[in-house]
Design a protein around this motif. Sequence first.
Motif, PDB file in Angstrom:
ATOM      1  N   GLN A 228       0.807  -1.225   0.000  1.00 18.28           N
ATOM      2  CA  GLN A 228       0.000   0.000   0.000  1.00 18.28           C
ATOM      3  C   GLN A 228       0.837   1.270   0.000  1.00 18.28           C
ATOM      4  OE1 GLN A 228      -2.467  -0.778   3.471  1.00 18.28           O
ATOM      5  NE2 GLN A 228      -4.204  -1.395   2.178  1.00 18.28           N
ATOM      6  N   SER A 229       2.152   1.142   0.143  1.00 11.71           N
ATOM      7  CA  SER A 229       3.009   2.332   0.112  1.00 11.71           C
ATOM      8  C   SER A 229       3.113   2.925  -1.295  1.00 11.71           C
ATOM      9  CB  SER A 229       4.413   1.983   0.626  1.00 11.71           C
ATOM     10  OG  SER A 229       5.074   1.079  -0.248  1.00 11.71           O
ATOM     11  N   PHE A 230       2.645   2.162  -2.296  1.00 15.12           N
ATOM     12  CA  PHE A 230       2.606   2.670  -3.674  1.00 15.12           C
ATOM     13  C   PHE A 230       1.222   3.289  -3.901  1.00 15.12           C
ATOM     14  CE2 PHE A 230       5.775  -0.639  -3.600  1.00 15.12           C
ATOM     15  CZ  PHE A 230       6.811  -0.120  -4.371  1.00 15.12           C
ATOM     16  N   PRO A 231       1.153   4.606  -4.107  1.00 18.26           N
ATOM     17  CA  PRO A 231      -0.143   5.293  -4.166  1.00 18.26           C
ATOM     18  C   PRO A 231      -1.057   4.866  -5.312  1.00 18.26           C
ATOM     19  CG  PRO A 231       1.649   6.761  -4.832  1.00 18.26           C
ATOM     20  CD  PRO A 231       2.284   5.538  -4.268  1.00 18.26           C
ATOM     21  N   ARG A 242       3.969 -18.247   3.100  1.00 20.03           N
ATOM     22  CA  ARG A 242       4.466 -19.479   3.711  1.00 20.03           C
ATOM     23  C   ARG A 242       5.987 -19.397   3.812  1.00 20.03           C
ATOM     24  NH1 ARG A 242       5.745 -23.338  -0.755  1.00 20.03           N
ATOM     25  NH2 ARG A 242       5.252 -22.304  -2.716  1.00 20.03           N
ATOM     26  N   CYS A 243       6.552 -20.294   4.592  1.00 21.93           N
ATOM     27  CA  CYS A 243       8.010 -20.381   4.737  1.00 21.93           C
ATOM     28  C   CYS A 243       8.557 -21.449   3.799  1.00 21.93           C
ATOM     29  CB  CYS A 243       8.386 -20.744   6.166  1.00 21.93           C
ATOM     30  SG  CYS A 243       8.444 -19.344   7.289  1.00 21.93           S
ATOM     31  N   ILE A 244       9.757 -21.169   3.273  1.00 16.18           N
ATOM     32  CA  ILE A 244      10.484 -22.164   2.483  1.00 16.18           C
ATOM     33  C   ILE A 244      11.891 -22.214   3.060  1.00 16.18           C
ATOM     34  CG2 ILE A 244      11.194 -22.929   0.192  1.00 16.18           C
ATOM     35  CD1 ILE A 244       9.136 -21.049  -1.004  1.00 16.18           C
ATOM     36  N   GLY A 245      12.078 -23.025   4.098  1.00 14.70           N
ATOM     37  CA  GLY A 245      13.371 -23.042   4.770  1.00 14.70           C
ATOM     38  C   GLY A 245      13.621 -21.721   5.470  1.00 14.70           C
ATOM     39  N   ASN A 246      14.723 -21.049   5.124  1.00 11.26           N
ATOM     40  CA  ASN A 246      15.059 -19.777   5.749  1.00 11.26           C
ATOM     41  C   ASN A 246      14.521 -18.580   4.968  1.00 11.26           C
ATOM     42  OD1 ASN A 246      17.147 -20.486   3.719  1.00 11.26           O
ATOM     43  ND2 ASN A 246      17.990 -18.509   4.259  1.00 11.26           N
ATOM     44  N   SER A 247      13.769 -18.826   3.904  1.00 11.94           N
ATOM     45  CA  SER A 247      13.168 -17.743   3.127  1.00 11.94           C
ATOM     46  C   SER A 247      11.643 -17.880   3.165  1.00 11.94           C
ATOM     47  CB  SER A 247      13.664 -17.772   1.676  1.00 11.94           C
ATOM     48  OG  SER A 247      13.314 -18.997   1.044  1.00 11.94           O
ATOM     49  N   ILE A 248      10.951 -16.897   2.568  1.00 20.94           N
ATOM     50  CA  ILE A 248       9.493 -16.929   2.575  1.00 20.94           C
ATOM     51  C   ILE A 248       8.950 -16.746   1.161  1.00 20.94           C
ATOM     52  CG2 ILE A 248       9.399 -16.030   4.929  1.00 20.94           C
ATOM     53  CD1 ILE A 248       8.557 -13.329   3.765  1.00 20.94           C
ATOM     54  N   ALA A 249       7.695 -17.100   0.985  1.00 19.03           N
ATOM     55  CA  ALA A 249       7.010 -16.911  -0.301  1.00 19.03           C
ATOM     56  C   ALA A 249       5.799 -16.016  -0.072  1.00 19.03           C
ATOM     57  CB  ALA A 249       6.579 -18.258  -0.880  1.00 19.03           C
ATOM     58  N   ILE A 250       5.604 -15.063  -0.985  1.00 18.90           N
ATOM     59  CA  ILE A 250       4.500 -14.109  -0.885  1.00 18.90           C
ATOM     60  C   ILE A 250       3.764 -14.071  -2.222  1.00 18.90           C
ATOM     61  CG2 ILE A 250       3.856 -11.689  -0.512  1.00 18.90           C
ATOM     62  CD1 ILE A 250       6.555 -11.377   0.989  1.00 18.90           C
ATOM     63  N   GLU A 251       2.460 -14.263  -2.189  1.00 20.82           N
ATOM     64  CA  GLU A 251       1.626 -14.141  -3.381  1.00 20.82           C
ATOM     65  C   GLU A 251       0.455 -13.224  -3.033  1.00 20.82           C
ATOM     66  OE1 GLU A 251       0.484 -17.992  -4.757  1.00 20.82           O
ATOM     67  OE2 GLU A 251       2.523 -18.801  -4.643  1.00 20.82           O
ATOM     68  N   ALA A 252       0.172 -12.264  -3.915  1.00 18.07           N
ATOM     69  CA  ALA A 252      -0.906 -11.310  -3.627  1.00 18.07           C
ATOM     70  C   ALA A 252      -1.514 -10.779  -4.924  1.00 18.07           C
ATOM     71  CB  ALA A 252      -0.383 -10.147  -2.788  1.00 18.07           C
ATOM     72  N   HIS A 253      -2.779 -10.395  -4.841  1.00 19.03           N
ATOM     73  CA  HIS A 253      -3.468  -9.732  -5.941  1.00 19.03           C
ATOM     74  C   HIS A 253      -3.630  -8.257  -5.572  1.00 19.03           C
ATOM     75  CE1 HIS A 253      -5.546 -13.529  -7.759  1.00 19.03           C
ATOM     76  NE2 HIS A 253      -4.340 -13.801  -7.304  1.00 19.03           N
ATOM     77  N   VAL A 254      -3.414  -7.370  -6.542  1.00 19.19           N
ATOM     78  CA  VAL A 254      -3.630  -5.932  -6.316  1.00 19.19           C
ATOM     79  C   VAL A 254      -4.332  -5.345  -7.541  1.00 19.19           C
ATOM     80  CG1 VAL A 254      -1.612  -5.704  -4.816  1.00 19.19           C
ATOM     81  CG2 VAL A 254      -1.363  -5.319  -7.262  1.00 19.19           C
ATOM     82  N   ARG A 255      -4.896  -4.177  -7.353  1.00 22.55           N
ATOM     83  CA  ARG A 255      -5.605  -3.527  -8.462  1.00 22.55           C
ATOM     84  C   ARG A 255      -4.935  -2.208  -8.833  1.00 22.55           C
ATOM     85  NH1 ARG A 255     -10.339  -5.773  -5.684  1.00 22.55           N
ATOM     86  NH2 ARG A 255     -11.211  -7.363  -7.057  1.00 22.55           N
TER      87      ARG A 255
END
Length: 297
Positions: A228-231, A242-255
């Motif tokens: 949301q920091s992008f106007p 979710r976590c993948i070992g020592n890293s994470i995965a992010i999936e999102a929809h935006v408009r």
Amino acid sequence: MTRNKEIYRVTLIGSAGNAVLTACKLTAGILGGSSAMIADAVHSLSDFVTDLVVLIFVSISAKPKDTSHDYGHGKFETIASFLIGLALVGAAIGIAVSGSTKLLAWWNGESLEAPGLIALWAALLSIAVKELLYQYTAKKGKALNSQVMIANAWHHRSDALSSIGAAIGIGGAVWLGERWTVLDPLASIIVGLMLVKVAWELLKQSTGELTEQSLSDETEREIITIIQSFPDVQEPHNLHTRCIGNSIAIEAHVRMDGNKSLAEVHERASAIERKLKEHFGEQTHVSIHMEPIKHKK
């Protein structure tokens, strides 16, 4: 030094300490006639085996993604943490059962053997060395964001706790007389219960990752705030983490405004991805799905 080389170095230092302690405890247990110290030596041996598990699985988790593992091999590190948790459960049950057996024998009038002083010195040495290894490994594990190293650090502390139980029992028997040898099995039972709690926390975390548990609410709020920091981006939704070992995965929809060009939309998605990686690490997997905002006619 790369992350995996640092993990190897820390683990090798721990395994060297475990090997030396196992030999010292076993020798002291035999010479001092202390069953508690022999059991403690077996616990140190389990730590040494755990170190081998860490070395093997971290090597596998360090492999880059390939055709059979599109998200990399980070989950192997989580599997190692799970196995360490199981090893802790086994050690805890062994300590508790051994203590209970001795306590029952004492209750039935059997005299418990008073150990020699050499066993007490071995226990005190183990407490000092294992607590130092715990502090060192835990500090490095947090710095490297390695769950398996933190789990292994707790295995070091579990051995220190086991040695505290042994030291109390042995010290009581040496200085207070034969009637106080019951302190050894009592302390072992208490230590076993403490280890069960530690093992439960490790198993809970690793099981959550293996079953695709979402990140914490706090972390997901951070992700939404960054998006949301992008106007010109609106209504982030369908967030999956979710976590993948020592890293994470992010999936999102935006408009975004449906009148913007494909190039503009692509650039904004890339900017969101870069900012998320700056915050959560370069190994973060990010997938942003753009949807047009429908304008009223």
